[in-house]
Design an enzyme around this catalytic site. Structure first.
Site, PDB file in Angstrom:
ATOM      1  N   SER A  17      -3.706 -19.861 -11.361  1.00  0.00           N
ATOM      2  CA  SER A  17      -4.998 -20.300 -11.891  1.00  0.00           C
ATOM      3  C   SER A  17      -4.884 -21.669 -12.559  1.00  0.00           C
ATOM      4  CB  SER A  17      -5.512 -19.277 -12.907  1.00  0.00           C
ATOM      5  OG  SER A  17      -4.549 -19.101 -13.932  1.00  0.00           O
ATOM      6  N   ARG A  18      -3.667 -22.023 -12.983  1.00  0.00           N
ATOM      7  CA  ARG A  18      -3.495 -23.310 -13.675  1.00  0.00           C
ATOM      8  C   ARG A  18      -2.064 -23.821 -13.471  1.00  0.00           C
ATOM      9  NH1 ARG A  18      -1.528 -21.655 -19.105  1.00  0.00           N
ATOM     10  NH2 ARG A  18      -1.586 -19.388 -19.152  1.00  0.00           N
ATOM     11  N   GLY A  19      -1.791 -24.989 -14.062  1.00  0.00           N
ATOM     12  CA  GLY A  19      -0.426 -25.529 -14.084  1.00  0.00           C
ATOM     13  C   GLY A  19       0.179 -25.759 -12.698  1.00  0.00           C
ATOM     14  N   ASN A  97       5.635 -17.818  -8.730  1.00  0.00           N
ATOM     15  CA  ASN A  97       5.456 -18.878  -9.730  1.00  0.00           C
ATOM     16  C   ASN A  97       5.154 -18.341 -11.131  1.00  0.00           C
ATOM     17  OD1 ASN A  97       4.513 -21.774 -10.566  1.00  0.00           O
ATOM     18  ND2 ASN A  97       2.751 -20.446 -10.991  1.00  0.00           N
ATOM     19  N   TYR A 158      14.548 -20.584 -25.610  1.00  0.00           N
ATOM     20  CA  TYR A 158      14.091 -20.415 -24.224  1.00  0.00           C
ATOM     21  C   TYR A 158      14.763 -19.214 -23.556  1.00  0.00           C
ATOM     22  CZ  TYR A 158      12.323 -22.031 -19.685  1.00  0.00           C
ATOM     23  OH  TYR A 158      11.662 -22.141 -18.481  1.00  0.00           O
ATOM     24  N   LYS A 164      15.471 -16.834 -15.325  1.00  0.00           N
ATOM     25  CA  LYS A 164      15.470 -17.798 -14.215  1.00  0.00           C
ATOM     26  C   LYS A 164      16.836 -17.777 -13.516  1.00  0.00           C
ATOM     27  CE  LYS A 164      11.318 -19.593 -14.800  1.00  0.00           C
ATOM     28  NZ  LYS A 164      10.249 -19.254 -13.857  1.00  0.00           N
ATOM     29  N   THR A 195       2.270 -29.336 -18.193  1.00  0.00           N
ATOM     30  CA  THR A 195       1.317 -28.228 -18.010  1.00  0.00           C
ATOM     31  C   THR A 195       0.981 -27.691 -19.402  1.00  0.00           C
ATOM     32  OG1 THR A 195       3.018 -26.513 -17.970  1.00  0.00           O
ATOM     33  CG2 THR A 195       2.469 -27.511 -15.858  1.00  0.00           C
TER      34      THR A 195
HETATM   35  N1  LIG Z   1       5.974 -26.403 -17.349  1.00  0.00           N
HETATM   36  C1  LIG Z   1       7.246 -26.712 -17.161  1.00  0.00           C
HETATM   37  O1  LIG Z   1       7.809 -27.638 -17.778  1.00  0.00           O
HETATM   38  C2  LIG Z   1       8.051 -25.955 -16.134  1.00  0.00           C
HETATM   39  C3  LIG Z   1       9.250 -26.519 -15.691  1.00  0.00           C
HETATM   40  C4  LIG Z   1       9.994 -25.860 -14.715  1.00  0.00           C
HETATM   41  C5  LIG Z   1       9.567 -24.652 -14.208  1.00  0.00           C
HETATM   42  N2  LIG Z   1       8.408 -24.106 -14.681  1.00  0.00           N
HETATM   43  C6  LIG Z   1       8.018 -22.819 -14.100  1.00  0.00           C
HETATM   44  O2  LIG Z   1       6.875 -23.018 -13.283  1.00  0.00           O
HETATM   45  C7  LIG Z   1       6.054 -21.863 -13.305  1.00  0.00           C
HETATM   46  C8  LIG Z   1       4.649 -22.229 -13.751  1.00  0.00           C
HETATM   47  O3  LIG Z   1       4.739 -22.845 -15.018  1.00  0.00           O
HETATM   48  P1  LIG Z   1       3.449 -23.474 -15.748  1.00  0.00           P
HETATM   49  O4  LIG Z   1       3.966 -24.343 -16.817  1.00  0.00           O
HETATM   50  O5  LIG Z   1       2.504 -24.005 -14.724  1.00  0.00           O
HETATM   51  O6  LIG Z   1       2.860 -22.127 -16.414  1.00  0.00           O
HETATM   52  P2  LIG Z   1       1.486 -21.892 -17.193  1.00  0.00           P
HETATM   53  O7  LIG Z   1       0.681 -23.144 -17.292  1.00  0.00           O
HETATM   54  O8  LIG Z   1       1.885 -21.176 -18.434  1.00  0.00           O
HETATM   55  O9  LIG Z   1       0.727 -20.877 -16.212  1.00  0.00           O
HETATM   56  C9  LIG Z   1       1.282 -19.630 -15.983  1.00  0.00           C
HETATM   57  C10 LIG Z   1       0.466 -18.903 -14.953  1.00  0.00           C
HETATM   58  O10 LIG Z   1       1.115 -17.640 -14.715  1.00  0.00           O
HETATM   59  C11 LIG Z   1       0.170 -16.600 -14.921  1.00  0.00           C
HETATM   60  N3  LIG Z   1       0.854 -15.398 -15.387  1.00  0.00           N
HETATM   61  C12 LIG Z   1       1.580 -15.223 -16.512  1.00  0.00           C
HETATM   62  N4  LIG Z   1       2.035 -13.950 -16.568  1.00  0.00           N
HETATM   63  C13 LIG Z   1       1.599 -13.332 -15.458  1.00  0.00           C
HETATM   64  C14 LIG Z   1       1.715 -12.018 -14.946  1.00  0.00           C
HETATM   65  N5  LIG Z   1       2.383 -11.079 -15.619  1.00  0.00           N
HETATM   66  N6  LIG Z   1       1.104 -11.707 -13.780  1.00  0.00           N
HETATM   67  C15 LIG Z   1       0.411 -12.649 -13.084  1.00  0.00           C
HETATM   68  N7  LIG Z   1       0.260 -13.914 -13.515  1.00  0.00           N
HETATM   69  C16 LIG Z   1       0.837 -14.248 -14.693  1.00  0.00           C
HETATM   70  C17 LIG Z   1      -0.812 -17.160 -15.919  1.00  0.00           C
HETATM   71  O11 LIG Z   1      -2.024 -16.425 -15.897  1.00  0.00           O
HETATM   72  P3  LIG Z   1      -2.772 -16.063 -17.315  1.00  0.00           P
HETATM   73  O12 LIG Z   1      -3.195 -17.366 -17.890  1.00  0.00           O
HETATM   74  O13 LIG Z   1      -3.872 -15.170 -16.894  1.00  0.00           O
HETATM   75  O14 LIG Z   1      -1.717 -15.389 -18.161  1.00  0.00           O
HETATM   76  C18 LIG Z   1      -0.935 -18.603 -15.403  1.00  0.00           C
HETATM   77  O15 LIG Z   1      -1.794 -18.626 -14.287  1.00  0.00           O
HETATM   78  C19 LIG Z   1       6.745 -20.880 -14.224  1.00  0.00           C
HETATM   79  O16 LIG Z   1       7.568 -20.023 -13.475  1.00  0.00           O
HETATM   80  C20 LIG Z   1       7.589 -21.782 -15.112  1.00  0.00           C
HETATM   81  O17 LIG Z   1       8.705 -21.109 -15.683  1.00  0.00           O
HETATM   82  C21 LIG Z   1       7.625 -24.734 -15.612  1.00  0.00           C
END
Ligand SMILES: NC(=O)c1ccc[n+]([C@@H]2O[C@H](COP(=O)([O-])OP(=O)(O)OC[C@H]3O[C@@H](n4cnc5c(N)ncnc54)[C@H](OP(=O)(O)O)[C@@H]3O)[C@@H](O)[C@H]2O)c1
Length: 259
Positions: A17-19, A97, A158, A164, A195
């Protein structure tokens, strides 16, 4: 790669939905795939953003469906895959994701937080793989897991990093165990990405403030690698988690200075 390779194929992106998830959904839709979007929390901002993204994807001529499901629940994952099958008819790409975790040291996690950490970020991803197997086997599909540098480098706040790391092992192992069923598994290990969770991260990881702006990535950079791993151009890659971090991990022992 054939121009129309993604046409009539379907991708399910958990937590889209986001990010980063929403950037992956957009890129795969632009490449020609139909998209099943997923979010966890009904009735909130995530649902609204998901509905908006659905319209945006339909606007570029692809089919898009928004499905609420919490991947930490087996029943919820069953209905996510069932609905994906009913609405899309097939599944070619499963993008793992979704992630959710508190920012605090492992030793301070409450029992409920620890269970949620494992249930969402390890067990939940495996539920998704298990339930999607029949559809992926039918399509000769691909699984791409989204990891982060926490899998390889320590940060006190973290605990998600250990999940991970576990999942990167799952990527390696399932790539082998699913190979004969025609399914390819790989991962993308992202650096620091702009994000919503980045805003929270910077409150807990003070080194982030020392990072020059050019080391902070856009979600689309992760998404481009996901599209590549979904494409036939990546046919030589199996069981790997590719680091996409603008070189940040190469600099970790020489903390970058702000200019
Ligand atoms: N941001 C970074 O710097 C970064 C860097 C490397 C890797 N990542 C990885 O990339 C991925 C996305 O990160 P992001 O920063 O875009 O995350 P985010 O903005 O926090 O978004 C997380 C998304 O996951 C959903 N979600 C969380 N728990 C869930 C569940 N139990 N079932 C289904 N959906 C769920 C959330 O929905 P709701 O809002 O409804 O909870 C939201 O849509 C993650 O795996 C993260 O670890 C992030």
């Amino acid at each position: 790669m054939r121009q129309d390779y993604f046409k009539d194929k379907t991708a399910l992106i958990t937590g889209s939905s986001r990010g980063i998830g929403s950037a992956i959904a957009r890129k795969l839709a632009l490449a020609g795939a139909d998209i099943a979007l997923n979010y966890r929390k009904a009735g909130g901002a995530s649902q609204e953003q998901g509905e908006q993204l659905c319209k945006e994807i339909e606007g570029i001529g692809r089919r898009a469906f928004l499905i609420q499901a919490d991947i930490s629940s087996k029943e919820s994952v069953k209905s996510l895959i069932k609905e994906t099958k009913e609405r899309c008819g097939r599944l070619d790409f499963l993008i793992l994701n979704a992630a959710r975790a508190p920012f605090k040291p492992l030793e301070r996690l409450l029992e409920r937080e620890l269970r949620q950490l494992v249930d969402t970020n390890y067990i939940g991803n495996i539920f998704c793989i298990q339930e999607a197997l029949p559809l992926l086997e039918e399509s000769g599909g691909k699984i791409v897991f989204i990891s982060s540098l926490g899998s390889r480098f320590y940060n006190p706040s973290y605990p998600l990093g250990s999940m991970k790391a576990a999942m990167e092992s799952v990527v390696r192992d399932s790539a082998e165990s699913l190979k004969d069923r025609g399914i390819t598994v790989n991962g993308v290990c992202g650096g620091i990405v702009k994000t919503d969770s980045f805003k929270v991260l910077r409150q807990y990881i003070e080194e982030i403030e020392l990072m020059p702006e050019e080391m902070v990535m856009e979600p689309e950079e992760i998404a481009d690698t996901v599209v590549f791993l979904c494409s036939p151009d990546s046919r030589g890659i199996r069981g790997q988690t590719i680091v996409v971090d603008r070189g940040l991990s190469s600099r970790l022992f020489r903390p970058p200075k702000k200019s």
